[in-house]
Enzyme design. Structure first.
Site, mmCIF file in Angstrom:
data_model
loop_
_atom_site.group_PDB
_atom_site.id
_atom_site.type_symbol
_atom_site.label_atom_id
_atom_site.label_comp_id
_atom_site.label_asym_id
_atom_site.label_seq_id
_atom_site.Cartn_x
_atom_site.Cartn_y
_atom_site.Cartn_z
ATOM 1 C CG HIS A 1 -2.110 -0.883 1.091
ATOM 2 N ND1 HIS A 1 -3.270 -0.681 1.772
ATOM 3 C CD2 HIS A 1 -2.313 -1.981 0.324
ATOM 4 C CE1 HIS A 1 -4.155 -1.614 1.442
ATOM 5 N NE2 HIS A 1 -3.587 -2.420 0.569
ATOM 6 C CE1 TYR B 1 -5.598 4.172 8.705
ATOM 7 C CE2 TYR B 1 -6.214 4.206 11.016
ATOM 8 C CZ TYR B 1 -5.418 3.732 10.005
ATOM 9 O OH TYR B 1 -4.431 2.815 10.285
ATOM 10 N N PRO C 1 -4.400 0.782 18.575
ATOM 11 C CG PRO C 1 -5.920 -0.878 18.072
ATOM 12 C CD PRO C 1 -5.441 -0.026 19.175
ATOM 13 C CE LYS D 1 3.365 3.656 13.185
ATOM 14 N NZ LYS D 1 4.223 3.260 12.088
ATOM 15 C CE1 TYR E 1 -0.500 3.126 7.716
ATOM 16 C CE2 TYR E 1 -1.713 4.198 9.490
ATOM 17 C CZ TYR E 1 -1.585 3.165 8.580
ATOM 18 O OH TYR E 1 -2.526 2.166 8.524
HETATM 19 P P1 FAS Z 1 2.059 -10.706 22.048
HETATM 20 O O1 FAS Z 1 1.035 -10.339 23.084
HETATM 21 O O2 FAS Z 1 1.659 -10.849 20.627
HETATM 22 O O3 FAS Z 1 2.741 -12.093 22.441
HETATM 23 C C1 FAS Z 1 3.030 -12.400 23.800
HETATM 24 C C2 FAS Z 1 3.035 -13.912 23.918
HETATM 25 O O4 FAS Z 1 3.461 -14.252 25.234
HETATM 26 C C3 FAS Z 1 1.644 -14.501 23.730
HETATM 27 O O5 FAS Z 1 1.670 -15.513 22.750
HETATM 28 C C4 FAS Z 1 1.294 -15.054 25.108
HETATM 29 O O6 FAS Z 1 0.535 -16.237 25.039
HETATM 30 C C5 FAS Z 1 2.671 -15.319 25.683
HETATM 31 N N1 FAS Z 1 2.702 -15.306 27.151
HETATM 32 C C6 FAS Z 1 2.102 -14.429 27.986
HETATM 33 N N2 FAS Z 1 2.382 -14.737 29.268
HETATM 34 C C7 FAS Z 1 3.201 -15.855 29.235
HETATM 35 C C8 FAS Z 1 3.807 -16.658 30.225
HETATM 36 N N3 FAS Z 1 3.649 -16.396 31.528
HETATM 37 N N4 FAS Z 1 4.583 -17.691 29.832
HETATM 38 C C9 FAS Z 1 4.761 -17.956 28.512
HETATM 39 N N5 FAS Z 1 4.188 -17.241 27.512
HETATM 40 C C10 FAS Z 1 3.411 -16.205 27.882
HETATM 41 N N6 FAS Z 1 -1.524 -3.883 16.764
HETATM 42 C C11 FAS Z 1 -1.669 -3.272 15.582
HETATM 43 O O7 FAS Z 1 -0.701 -2.694 15.084
HETATM 44 N N7 FAS Z 1 -2.895 -3.291 14.933
HETATM 45 C C12 FAS Z 1 -3.988 -3.946 15.453
HETATM 46 O O8 FAS Z 1 -5.062 -3.941 14.878
HETATM 47 C C13 FAS Z 1 -3.866 -4.608 16.677
HETATM 48 N N8 FAS Z 1 -4.909 -5.318 17.203
HETATM 49 C C14 FAS Z 1 -4.761 -5.933 18.421
HETATM 50 C C15 FAS Z 1 -5.814 -6.672 19.016
HETATM 51 C C16 FAS Z 1 -5.671 -7.271 20.276
HETATM 52 C C17 FAS Z 1 -6.823 -8.042 20.900
HETATM 53 C C18 FAS Z 1 -4.457 -7.131 20.985
HETATM 54 C C19 FAS Z 1 -4.285 -7.715 22.376
HETATM 55 C C20 FAS Z 1 -3.390 -6.432 20.395
HETATM 56 C C21 FAS Z 1 -3.530 -5.847 19.108
HETATM 57 N N9 FAS Z 1 -2.476 -5.161 18.492
HETATM 58 C C22 FAS Z 1 -2.599 -4.543 17.300
HETATM 59 C C23 FAS Z 1 -1.193 -5.114 19.093
HETATM 60 C C24 FAS Z 1 -0.510 -6.429 18.817
HETATM 61 O O9 FAS Z 1 -0.396 -6.639 17.436
HETATM 62 C C25 FAS Z 1 0.802 -6.413 19.542
HETATM 63 O O10 FAS Z 1 1.481 -5.178 19.367
HETATM 64 C C26 FAS Z 1 1.716 -7.530 19.162
HETATM 65 O O11 FAS Z 1 1.017 -8.728 19.311
HETATM 66 C C27 FAS Z 1 2.947 -7.451 20.056
HETATM 67 O O12 FAS Z 1 3.663 -8.616 19.919
HETATM 68 P P2 FAS Z 1 4.403 -9.250 21.193
HETATM 69 O O13 FAS Z 1 5.143 -8.191 21.904
HETATM 70 O O14 FAS Z 1 5.111 -10.447 20.695
HETATM 71 O O15 FAS Z 1 3.233 -9.638 22.213
HETATM 72 C C1 PHB Z 2 -5.750 -4.107 10.656
HETATM 73 O O1 PHB Z 2 -5.764 -4.352 9.444
HETATM 74 O O2 PHB Z 2 -6.002 -4.975 11.526
HETATM 75 C C2 PHB Z 2 -5.412 -2.718 11.112
HETATM 76 C C3 PHB Z 2 -4.911 -1.804 10.206
HETATM 77 C C4 PHB Z 2 -4.605 -0.509 10.635
HETATM 78 C C5 PHB Z 2 -4.791 -0.162 11.956
HETATM 79 C C6 PHB Z 2 -5.283 -1.094 12.880
HETATM 80 C C7 PHB Z 2 -5.595 -2.383 12.457
HETATM 81 O O3 PHB Z 2 -4.504 1.102 12.378
#
Ligand code: FAS
Ligand code: PHB
Length: 390
Positions: free
Chosen positions: A72, A201, A292, A296, A384
């Protein structure tokens, strides 16, 4: 068991860090509390900034991304009956973003680890991280019902916002900065081709809406809802009607199709400092959370992993600890920039339930400014599409 680097958490941060360490012949063990199927299907981020794509390519983890990812070159903003497209390459010296779901990044990294034999243990829940002030920290965990211990030279908390590693930083040392937003997102996946070529957006008096996608056949959309919303109260028809009202696509219909997944995501900004204490390092959501809106979260996790891997490799090859000693400050500069950008995008585009008409006019003035000023536009595009890695 003993390993050089114990990685707590098998999300993007932990899996990429382990991959980079493996490529540098530094042994590590990843402990992930969930099973592989859960980790691979967990719906999260969708947008990869340029630096993330570059890092995955360097890690040899971007073959499918390059084949299937959607490149994109801009995003569209909609507000007050207006629409404005922000072009990334012309404003950032050629940087772009890729739409490629976090689930796919995780699958690609896990497949590499399985192919190369990196020990990634699923259903291994870390209970405690001890001795981080010593030269031999200890990680206590349960694996398929067995209590186990792993000693290491370094332990990296990649265990997300609800993880345990962060608590190994003494209370008196740990500083937490937090903001909870007065609204959440209802995230929706639908089997229908996206109604737009790039992300849209939308600021609307009814609330924020975002049109993203997962493929030419699958749409991913979000709409602002009150905190505590139950997704069961949102039928497909109600979702599509509300999205259509918020996007106010002049004359263009929003394609409709079956909703295959919906979940409510609370919005939070949070930073834990420092991101290093003794032999413990924090990376990704274990150290910081962003709403989100700025896309980032995943990208910051990747950036932390790259910076830490570089520091550990330098320590291994030269004995120098300068990059390890600078890790926290290096990452926090980028984290706080992303925190501010995510806060800016969130507060500019969402309608706070209690906001005044004056507040709304300020938001519209800010969006008008972005459309009118190449400088304001470039500032959004640079943030961005992502700043170069440190
Ligand atoms: P993660 O949370 O992905 O991974 C952490 C891992 O540690 C998990 O697999 C967990 O099971 C494990 N863990 C936890 N405690 C533990 C323990 N005691 N022992 C062993 N393992 C353990 N970001 C965006 O940019 N756009 C989005 O749309 C977006 N949507 C999101 C929606 C949700 C519901 C959430 C919670 C986050 C969202 N995010 C989004 C942010 C997300 O993408 C995070 O930034 C990203 O997963 C970060 O990656 P990690 O730091 O690896 O953490
Ligand atoms: C997504 O595609 O999940 C998405 C994209 C942009 C955002 C948040 C989520 O700012």
């Amino acid at each position: 068991m003993h390993t050089t680097v114990a990685v707590v958490g098998g999300g993007p941060a932990g899996l990429l860090l382990a991959r980079l360490l493996r490529l540098a012949d530094i042994d590590c063990v990843v402990l992930e509390r969930r099973d592989r199927a859960y980790v691979e299907q967990r719906q999260r981020a969708g947008v990869l900034e340029q630096s993330t794509v570059d890092a995955l390519r360097e890690a040899g983890a971007a073959e499918r991304l390059d084949a299937e990812g959607l490149v994109h070159s801009g995003v569209e903003l909609r507000w007050d009956g207006r629409s404005h497209r922000i072009d990334f390459p012309s404003l950032t010296g050629g940087r772009r973003v890729w739409v490629y779901a976090q689930t796919e990044v995780v699958k690609d990294l896990i497949a590499l680890h399985r192919a190369t034999g990196t020990p990634v243990h699923f259903e291994a829940e870390v209970r405690a991280v001890e001795g981080v002030d010593t030269e031999r920290p200890t990680v206590r965990y349960t694996h398929r019902g067995q209590e186990r211990t792993l000693t290491c030279d370094y332990v990296v908390g990649c265990d997300g916002y609800h993880g345990v590693a962060r608590t190994a930083v003494p209370q008196g040392v740990r500083r937490t900065y937090e903001r909870v937003y007065p609204y959440s997102w209802l995230g929706v996946t639908a089997e229908v081709p996206p109604s737009c070529d790039e992300l849209v957006y939308a600021h609307s008096p009814r609330g924020f809406a975002l049109h993203s996608m997962r493929s030419p056949e699958v749409s991913r959309l979000y709409l602002q809802v009150p905190n505590g919303t139950d997704p069961a109260h949102w039928s497909d028809e109600r979702i599509w009607d509300e999205l259509e009202a918020r996007f106010a696509l002049d004359g263009r219909q929003l394609g409709r199709g079956p909703v295959t997944a919906k979940a409510v995501l609370p919005l939070r900004s949070s930073v834990t400092e420092p991101m290093r204490h003794g032999r413990l390092f924090l990376a990704g959501d274990a150290a910081h959370i962003v709403p989100p809106t700025g896309a980032k979260g995943l990208n910051l996790a990747v950036s932390d992993a790259v910076v830490l891997a570089r520091a550990l490799v330098r320590r291994r090859h030269t004995g120098e600890t300068d990059l390890l000693d600078a890790y926290s400050d290096t990452c926090l500069r980028r984290v706080w920039r992303a925190e501010h950008f995510s806060y800016f995008m969130t507060t500019t585009l969402h309608t706070d339930p209690g906001q005044s008409r004056f507040d709304t006019r300020l938001q519209i003035a800010q969006l008008d400014r972005i459309a009118a000023s190449p400088h304001a536009e470039a500032e959004l595009a640079l943030n961005y599409a992502g700043l170069p890695l440190p």
